[in-house]
Write a protein that holds these residues in place. Structure first.
Motif, PDB file in Angstrom:
ATOM      1  N   SER A  40      -7.985 -14.297 -12.296  1.00  0.00           N
ATOM      2  CA  SER A  40      -7.458 -13.881 -10.992  1.00  0.00           C
ATOM      3  C   SER A  40      -8.152 -12.650 -10.427  1.00  0.00           C
ATOM      4  O   SER A  40      -8.209 -12.467  -9.221  1.00  0.00           O
ATOM      5  CB  SER A  40      -5.953 -13.616 -11.096  1.00  0.00           C
ATOM      6  N   SER A  41      -8.687 -11.781 -11.282  1.00  0.00           N
ATOM      7  CA  SER A  41      -9.327 -10.558 -10.784  1.00  0.00           C
ATOM      8  C   SER A  41     -10.814 -10.740 -10.523  1.00  0.00           C
ATOM      9  O   SER A  41     -11.456  -9.869  -9.940  1.00  0.00           O
ATOM     10  CB  SER A  41      -9.140  -9.424 -11.806  1.00  0.00           C
ATOM     11  N   ALA A  42     -11.379 -11.857 -10.952  1.00  0.00           N
ATOM     12  CA  ALA A  42     -12.834 -12.043 -10.931  1.00  0.00           C
ATOM     13  C   ALA A  42     -13.349 -12.435  -9.555  1.00  0.00           C
ATOM     14  O   ALA A  42     -12.632 -13.005  -8.738  1.00  0.00           O
ATOM     15  CB  ALA A  42     -13.226 -13.106 -11.948  1.00  0.00           C
ATOM     16  N   SER A  43     -14.616 -12.134  -9.326  1.00  0.00           N
ATOM     17  CA  SER A  43     -15.316 -12.681  -8.169  1.00  0.00           C
ATOM     18  C   SER A  43     -15.623 -14.146  -8.454  1.00  0.00           C
ATOM     19  O   SER A  43     -16.097 -14.495  -9.549  1.00  0.00           O
ATOM     20  CB  SER A  43     -16.619 -11.926  -7.922  1.00  0.00           C
ATOM     21  N   ILE A  44     -15.357 -15.015  -7.475  1.00  0.00           N
ATOM     22  CA  ILE A  44     -15.649 -16.442  -7.678  1.00  0.00           C
ATOM     23  C   ILE A  44     -17.129 -16.749  -7.486  1.00  0.00           C
ATOM     24  O   ILE A  44     -17.563 -17.880  -7.717  1.00  0.00           O
ATOM     25  CB  ILE A  44     -14.802 -17.330  -6.749  1.00  0.00           C
ATOM     26  N   SER A  45     -17.898 -15.753  -7.083  1.00  0.00           N
ATOM     27  CA  SER A  45     -19.334 -15.989  -6.859  1.00  0.00           C
ATOM     28  C   SER A  45     -20.038 -16.468  -8.116  1.00  0.00           C
ATOM     29  O   SER A  45     -20.882 -17.372  -8.069  1.00  0.00           O
ATOM     30  CB  SER A  45     -20.004 -14.714  -6.349  1.00  0.00           C
ATOM     31  N   ILE A  46     -19.692 -15.879  -9.267  1.00  0.00           N
ATOM     32  CA  ILE A  46     -20.401 -16.213 -10.503  1.00  0.00           C
ATOM     33  C   ILE A  46     -20.159 -17.671 -10.877  1.00  0.00           C
ATOM     34  O   ILE A  46     -21.094 -18.421 -11.165  1.00  0.00           O
ATOM     35  CB  ILE A  46     -19.960 -15.277 -11.643  1.00  0.00           C
ATOM     36  N   ALA A  47     -18.889 -18.094 -10.858  1.00  0.00           N
ATOM     37  CA  ALA A  47     -18.576 -19.486 -11.187  1.00  0.00           C
ATOM     38  C   ALA A  47     -19.299 -20.437 -10.254  1.00  0.00           C
ATOM     39  O   ALA A  47     -19.787 -21.498 -10.673  1.00  0.00           O
ATOM     40  CB  ALA A  47     -17.070 -19.704 -11.128  1.00  0.00           C
ATOM     41  N   ASN A  48     -19.384 -20.066  -8.996  1.00  0.00           N
ATOM     42  CA  ASN A  48     -19.983 -20.974  -8.014  1.00  0.00           C
ATOM     43  C   ASN A  48     -21.504 -20.988  -8.057  1.00  0.00           C
ATOM     44  O   ASN A  48     -22.115 -22.039  -7.833  1.00  0.00           O
ATOM     45  CB  ASN A  48     -19.462 -20.631  -6.620  1.00  0.00           C
ATOM     46  N   TYR A  49     -22.150 -19.853  -8.361  1.00  0.00           N
ATOM     47  CA  TYR A  49     -23.614 -19.966  -8.439  1.00  0.00           C
ATOM     48  C   TYR A  49     -24.023 -20.694  -9.713  1.00  0.00           C
ATOM     49  O   TYR A  49     -25.067 -21.357  -9.750  1.00  0.00           O
ATOM     50  CB  TYR A  49     -24.335 -18.633  -8.229  1.00  0.00           C
ATOM     51  N   VAL A  50     -23.207 -20.618 -10.757  1.00  0.00           N
ATOM     52  CA  VAL A  50     -23.478 -21.432 -11.945  1.00  0.00           C
ATOM     53  C   VAL A  50     -23.261 -22.901 -11.626  1.00  0.00           C
ATOM     54  O   VAL A  50     -24.107 -23.754 -11.923  1.00  0.00           O
ATOM     55  CB  VAL A  50     -22.579 -20.988 -13.120  1.00  0.00           C
ATOM     56  N   LEU A  51     -22.141 -23.223 -11.012  1.00  0.00           N
ATOM     57  CA  LEU A  51     -21.826 -24.610 -10.675  1.00  0.00           C
ATOM     58  C   LEU A  51     -22.873 -25.207  -9.736  1.00  0.00           C
ATOM     59  O   LEU A  51     -23.352 -26.334  -9.950  1.00  0.00           O
ATOM     60  CB  LEU A  51     -20.441 -24.657 -10.038  1.00  0.00           C
ATOM     61  N   ASN A  52     -23.241 -24.460  -8.710  1.00  0.00           N
ATOM     62  CA  ASN A  52     -24.276 -24.941  -7.790  1.00  0.00           C
ATOM     63  C   ASN A  52     -25.584 -25.239  -8.521  1.00  0.00           C
ATOM     64  O   ASN A  52     -26.242 -26.258  -8.263  1.00  0.00           O
ATOM     65  CB  ASN A  52     -24.555 -23.893  -6.709  1.00  0.00           C
ATOM     66  N   THR A  53     -25.948 -24.344  -9.417  1.00  0.00           N
ATOM     67  CA  THR A  53     -27.253 -24.460 -10.078  1.00  0.00           C
ATOM     68  C   THR A  53     -27.297 -25.610 -11.070  1.00  0.00           C
ATOM     69  O   THR A  53     -28.286 -26.352 -11.135  1.00  0.00           O
ATOM     70  CB  THR A  53     -27.613 -23.138 -10.784  1.00  0.00           C
TER      71      THR A  53
END
Length: 694
Positions: A453-466
């Motif tokens: 809940s505290s994390a930036s979702i950017s990391i999950a999404n750039y991994v998923l995108n890649t």
């Protein structure tokens, strides 16, 4: 009063404002840069900057800031005023194209994982024109990327933008192979559901652990937790409802499409869900949402807790990252349609996801790793630490038939019978939802439920995108060079199921049986943050990031170092906070209360009244006093020892295995004492005070 919806996005420099404030040619040039990812010409930038400044000043802005997202899960920015001194002693308001496009914050003062030395301070922020600027607190906020003097990404936005380009590039190749010439852009879209706790501000201020760590380090289980399951989607308390109303209105003015809100499973826990949007904007909006939540809560005498596990023994909080793929011509590439068994394009993109998730499960697990999430994942309130995919019976059946060389048949559509004549008959979905799955297909999107809940979702999404871009690249290579197009698609889907289908699991992820089964399948089980973040520097994962120009080796290594360092810092702060609370608050009150009980015993004894239970009670409390003090001393020794460990990995393991062990033992002792000491003698608000006083 009801919200005037004509004010939605009124504080955003959005497309409508650009049309109004810019000349036709300037608008076209800016739109071209946004839509095609092209640099903005300097003379156009100057015109846009002036228009943006004038618009912001009309809304009361006196300052501007380049708003960026360093690797802290928070946002940052230095604020500059628009004023420019004149020779006559007066000032005018100015804002140039250069100031709009480029800023220069200190690059060595933010986490950089060795990319910058203290004496090498230069860094840059660069305007991300694909995410609209907005006005907040009399300041024009300009979303920007943040990178070093030597060009490495120092933020979470830059890899995200790069991953979006990689995914777009490979997805278009696949679409072209299918003969689609109308789609010119493929965009990953996200709707990030945000869970959070609300507690009374006065009680929050009385707890050092909540103020410094965001979670309770001490606290006995209350008589009532979430056993009755009466909080989930239940009546929203008036004070919370007022907060939600103000939060909605504040977010709506900022263009954030706050859509759904309800009580979550745990007492004092709630959830907000927005509408889907481009992943880049969604990430910015989620960061903004967390900031506005804290502000609105404080104005209402509340504290908003975004930690993954603020209270032991009740559900923690996460973010459900709902991810899909959309084209500019209106297609959702993950929509199976009414006949998924005939929808070859959908099956190819679905196969790409399955392949990517299986090959890079460790990297996807890493993207959800942080110290708070270690308390939540696998606790029968959130997915386990094993990455698997839920597809549902119909899709799994279709894929298995293709893999076996059979003709996939259609699962007959059903109608949901309620047994009540006055209720309408409802079409039954092709599959149920699986709330235990970490990565579940939910109709036309995938829901990644592991993110904290505290994390930036950017990391999950750039991994998923890649990882999906990588699968699509391999698929495109095959489709562009094949002779039998339909036959090649059958081979791609068949190989995806045969080779990578082990990651598909439609059952209950909470059971011990699944842990055993997952091990048999060879799925990684990275049970804690220290183990999970090692995926960042696995050679295959570095090669993946470099292959798609999302991050180079130095950028991967820096993130690994930052995550290890952050892990150690968080636990160290928690350890020091716990020791201070015990010594300065808990122990003095335990001693005082034990003394009062001993005095009471002596007074009774003088009256010839002897009560062995009171004597035993004092002895038990005295034993706990000794235990708490001894454990505090042991914790101090452990914290001093970790300062001497230079190796990041060794230090992180020491924090995980030694410091957290002592903290857990100390908490057990203090929580036992809380049950013995009278409520008026206990120095800090209890769980009952925190969870049921809003």
């Amino acid at each position: 009063m009801s919200f005037d919806f004509s004010r939605f996005g009124c504080k955003v420099f959005n497309d409508a404002v650009m049309c109004e404030k810019l000349s036709k040619n300037t608008y076209k040039s800016l739109r071209r840069s946004i839509d095609l990812g092209l640099p903005l010409e300097p003379e156009v930038a100057d015109v846009v900057a002036t228009a943006m400044k004038d618009w912001a000043v009309e809304l009361g802005a006196t300052h501007f800031t380049h708003w960026f997202q360093p690797m802290t899960s928070f946002t940052a920015g230095k604020h500059d005023s628009f004023i420019s001194p004149q020779k006559d002693g007066k000032v005018i308001l100015e804002f140039s194209g250069k100031e709009l496009i480029v800023g220069e914050p200190d690059a060595s003062s933010f986490p950089n994982g060795g990319l910058r030395n203290t004496f090498e301070a230069r860094g840059y922020t660069s305007w991300d024109c694909t995410s609209p600027a907005f006005v907040r607190d009399n300041t024009l906020y300009i979303p920007t990327a943040f990178y070093s003097y030597t060009g490495e990404a120092l933020d979470t936005k830059t890899p995200l933008l790069r991953s979006m380009e990689a995914l777009n590039r490979q997805a278009l190749r696949v679409l072209r192979a299918f003969g689609n010439k109308t789609a010119t852009h493929v965009t990953p879209t996200v709707g990030a559901e945000q869970e959070y706790f609300l507690i009374d501000r006065e009680k929050y201020e009385q707890r050092l652990d909540l103020k410094l760590c965001g979670r309770t380090l001490l606290g006995a289980k209350p008589p009532k937790g979430q056993e009755m399951e009466d909080h989930y989607c239940g009546r929203i308390r008036l004070r919370v409802a007022s907060f939600m109303k103000q939060l909605d209105e504040a977010l709506w003015e900022l263009g954030v499409t706050s859509k759904t809100e309800h009580n979550e499973a745990a007492p004092a826990q709630h959830e907000l869900a927005p509408v889907f949007e481009s992943v880049n904007v969604a990430c910015d909006h989620n960061q903004l949402t967390m900031e506005v939540m804290r502000e609105v809560a404080k104005k209402n005498g509340l504290a908003c807790l975004l930690h993954e596990k603020p209270f032991d023994g009740v559900n923690g909080s996460g973010k459900h990252n709902n991810w899909s793929l959309s084209t500019n011509d209106g297609q959702n590439l993950l929509d199976p349609g009414k006949t998924p068994y005939e929808n070859l394009q959908f099956l190819v993109f679905l196969s790409a996801v399955i392949i990517g998730v299986d090959k890079y499960a460790d990297l996807l697990r890493m993207s959800a790793a942080n110290t708070g999430n270690d308390f939540r994942l696998g606790g029968h309130e959130a997915p386990p630490t094993i990455i698997s995919i839920f597809l549902g019976e119909q899709l799994t059946h279709v894929l298995e038939n293709i893999a076996d060389g059979a003709n996939p048949d259609q699962t007959p559509s059903c109608v949901l019978e309620t047994g009540v004549a006055t209720l309408p008959k409802l079409p039954k979905d092709d599959s149920d939802r699986n709330r235990t799955s970490p990565f579940a297909f939910t109709g036309n999107k995938f829901e990644f439920r592991m993110v904290g809940s505290s994390a930036s979702i950017s990391i999950a999404n750039y991994v998923l995108n890649t990882i999906v871009a990588d699968s699509l690249m391999e698929i495109a290579n095959r489709l562009e060079n094949c002779v039998d197009f339909d036959g090649e698609i059958q081979k791609i889907v068949r190989e995806a199921v045969k080779t990578h289908g082990k990651v598909i699991f439609n059952g209950n992820n909470y059971t011990d049986d699944w842990v055993v089964e997952a091990e048999k399948r060879g799925l990684p089980n990275l049970s804690n943050t220290v183990d999970a973040i090692g995926a960042m520097v696995e050679p295959k994962n570095i090669a993946l990031m470099e292959r798609h120009h999302v991050m180079n080796e130095a950028e991967c290594l820096s993130r690994y170092e930052i995550m290890l360092e952050n892990y150690c810092k968080v636990i160290s702060i928690e350890g020091h906070t716990m020791a201070q609370m015990c010594r300065r608050e808990i122990l003095p009150h335990m001693v005082e209360f034990a003394g009062k009980m001993a005095e009471s015993y002596e007074k009774l004894a003088k009256m010839q009244v002897y009560n062995a239970n009171i004597e035993e009670f004092v002895r038990e409390l005295s034993t706990l006093i000794t235990e708490v003090d001894d454990l505090c001393c042991e914790l101090d020794i452990e914290l001093d020892q970790c300062d001497q460990i230079a190796d990041y990995v060794e230090n992180a393991r020491f924090h995980r295995d030694s410091i957290r062990r002592v903290m857990a033992e100390l908490r057990t002792a203090v929580d036992r004492a809380e049950r013995l000491v009278s409520s008026d003698a206990w120095p800090i608000p209890t769980y009952t005070d925190l969870l049921y006083r809003v």
